[in-house]
Design a protein around this motif. Structure first.
Motif, mmCIF file in Angstrom:
data_model
loop_
_atom_site.group_PDB
_atom_site.id
_atom_site.type_symbol
_atom_site.label_atom_id
_atom_site.label_comp_id
_atom_site.label_asym_id
_atom_site.label_seq_id
_atom_site.Cartn_x
_atom_site.Cartn_y
_atom_site.Cartn_z
ATOM 1 N N GLY A 1 0.789 -1.226 0.000
ATOM 2 C CA GLY A 1 0.000 0.000 0.000
ATOM 3 C C GLY A 1 0.821 1.276 0.000
ATOM 4 N N LYS A 2 2.147 1.165 0.116
ATOM 5 C CA LYS A 2 2.999 2.345 0.181
ATOM 6 C C LYS A 2 3.468 2.758 -1.216
ATOM 7 C CE LYS A 2 3.283 2.480 4.767
ATOM 8 N NZ LYS A 2 3.515 1.167 5.256
ATOM 9 N N PRO A 3 3.761 4.051 -1.434
ATOM 10 C CA PRO A 3 4.318 4.496 -2.719
ATOM 11 C C PRO A 3 5.743 3.995 -2.887
ATOM 12 C CG PRO A 3 4.242 6.310 -1.159
ATOM 13 C CD PRO A 3 3.517 5.178 -0.513
ATOM 14 N N GLN A 4 6.204 3.957 -4.136
ATOM 15 C CA GLN A 4 7.502 3.384 -4.427
ATOM 16 C C GLN A 4 8.640 4.104 -3.699
ATOM 17 O OE1 GLN A 4 8.214 2.841 -8.585
ATOM 18 N NE2 GLN A 4 10.274 2.003 -8.312
ATOM 19 N N GLY A 5 8.481 5.388 -3.454
ATOM 20 C CA GLY A 5 9.538 6.136 -2.797
ATOM 21 C C GLY A 5 9.559 5.998 -1.290
ATOM 22 N N ASP A 6 8.593 5.294 -0.710
ATOM 23 C CA ASP A 6 8.533 5.157 0.746
ATOM 24 C C ASP A 6 9.725 4.338 1.247
ATOM 25 O OD1 ASP A 6 6.394 5.391 3.134
ATOM 26 O OD2 ASP A 6 7.443 3.476 3.287
ATOM 27 N N LEU A 7 10.174 4.633 2.455
ATOM 28 C CA LEU A 7 11.334 3.962 3.024
ATOM 29 C C LEU A 7 11.129 2.450 3.093
ATOM 30 C CD1 LEU A 7 14.095 4.025 4.389
ATOM 31 C CD2 LEU A 7 12.911 4.455 6.572
ATOM 32 N N ALA A 8 9.926 1.997 3.476
ATOM 33 C CA ALA A 8 9.676 0.558 3.581
ATOM 34 C C ALA A 8 9.816 -0.127 2.231
ATOM 35 C CB ALA A 8 8.277 0.315 4.149
ATOM 36 N N VAL A 9 9.370 0.536 1.162
ATOM 37 C CA VAL A 9 9.484 -0.035 -0.175
ATOM 38 C C VAL A 9 10.945 -0.052 -0.620
ATOM 39 C CG1 VAL A 9 8.719 0.111 -2.573
ATOM 40 C CG2 VAL A 9 7.154 0.743 -0.726
#
Length: 404
Positions: free
Chosen positions: A18-26
């Motif tokens: 559910g996170k955007p590609q730039g998110d730290l988790a991704v």
């Protein structure tokens, strides 16, 4: 690798969903899979368009983004074009190895599980986990092919792998300015049906009736559905009274649960040719759920009756009512048809000694006439509603079982 680190890796997948590609988790998940994808595939899905991007890594991991948000993460255990060896799932899911069976998953995840498209999946707190085995597999070591984590319930959404279906990618037409071309899309759907790459059975509205029904403004929404023979998804083309058309893909069960208004009499929306065709065609008269349908054509009455062949197999027998059966129906009503259906069932029309064997128009049609197709069209609205109710009931039972 310690069990704690295995848990961290699975948690990394769940946190990326559910996170955007730039998110730290991704970004952390991408680094864990191998930093740079070995292969990137991009697809345009549906109308309004959803941009699907598949980041595939040489390690065997795959990240699927829909409109730049992580929709799914797939762990490939067997060799693929981008991962020659596949990954070791034990490094990602605690207690699960590449030879895991469904029983192993059930022992490791003490959470509810449900069915979707022939597979079983688990409902986690922040994700859905779907082990994918070889067809009809899951009992033996070596059946496991991949494991998918999704942000949406698999019961309501299509497999991420089907985003790139070569048949479905060609169904939507666009004008020169890039806008959705409704007429062109309908033409492609009709061509797909004629070519046999699409099928259409008992859908809410036949494609040929979609435009006229929409133009009548009698319904809030009008929808045609076709099924792709390559991936099994149901494509839904929907026209609305007060908004732009949509085109979407759904699993069969989810397609059955979509809203569907009863179709008004053809005289209220069809042109002269369509009205004439309706008068010539079979028309629905009555039915007993799970037992029989009665239809009429040119003054003749036809009874389509279900009968049992074995404990796991049944079929239908379509007969034209003779003079005595018609008289009994006129005098005593529908109970006579229920009794006739019982006699058909008890004699087994599939056997030559049955008095209904040679009367079965499904098996022995007059002059080669396709009675099955005509009957399906006559009762489509009623069978569709019945299947909707059945699907809704199954969904409610599954949800109740999962909660309790």
């Amino acid at each position: 690798m310690t069990r704690r680190r295995e848990h961290d890796r699975m948690q990394l997948i769940i946190e990326a969903l559910g996170k955007p590609q730039g998110d730290l988790a991704v970004r952390d998940l991408i680094a864990a899979f191998g930093t740079a994808p070995a292969e990137i595939a991009a697809y345009r899905i549906g109308e309004p368009v959803v941009l699907s991007q598949h980041l595939r890594f040489g390690s065997g991991g795959e990240i699927v983004l829909h409109d730049d948000a992580v929709f799914a993460v797939i762990l490939h255990l067997t060799p693929t074009s981008f991962a020659p060896r596949g990954l070791d799932v034990a490094e990602w899911i605690p207690g699960i190895g590449n030879s895991a069976t469904f029983a192993d998953f059930r022992a490791s995840f003490d959470v509810p599980w449900r069915f979707a498209e022939g597979d079983r999946y688990f409902v986690l707190e922040a994700a859905y986990l779907r082990p994918e085995f070889v067809k009809y597999g899951g009992r033996r070591a070596g059946d496991l092919q991949r494991v998918a984590f999704t942000v949406d319930d698999p019961k309501d959404t299509c497999r991420p792998a089907h985003d790139g279906c070569p048949v479905c990618r060609e169904l939507i037409a666009h004008a020169e300015d890039g806008l959705f071309d409704l007429d062109g899309t309908i033409h492609r759907l009709v061509h797909g049906l004629e070519a046999g790459v699409l099928t259409s059975k008992d859908g809410p509205v036949p494609l040929a009736d979609l435009r006229p029904l929409h133009a009548s403004a009698l319904l809030e929404r009008v929808e045609s559905q076709v099924t792709c023979t390559a991936c099994g998804r149901v494509a839904c083309l929907t026209l609305y009274r007060d908004s732009s058309p949509t085109f979407s893909h759904h699993p069969l069960d989810a397609a059955l649960r979509r809203p569907h208004e009863a179709i008004p009499p053809v005289e209220r929306w069809g042109d002269a040719a369509r009205i004439a065709a309706a008068r010539e065609a079979m028309r629905y008269v009555d039915h007993e759920p799970g037992s029989w349908f009665l239809v009429e054509q040119h003054g003749d009455l036809y009874l389509d009756s279900r009968y049992t062949i074995s404990s796991i197999l049944d079929d239908s027998c379509l007969i034209r009512l003779d003079d005595a059966e018609r008289r009994q129906y006129r005098e005593a009503g529908r109970d006579t048809l229920t009794e006739l259906a019982r006699r058909i069932d008890s004699t087994g029309p599939h056997r030559e000694e049955s008095p209904f064997h040679l009367r079965n128009l499904r098996r022995y049609p007059d002059d080669g006439k396709d009675y099955t197709t005509e009957l399906r069209a006559a009762i489509a609205d009623h069978t569709w509603l019945a299947r909707q109710k059945q699907a809704a009931a199954q969904h409610a039972r599954a949800a109740s079982a999962a909660e309790g």
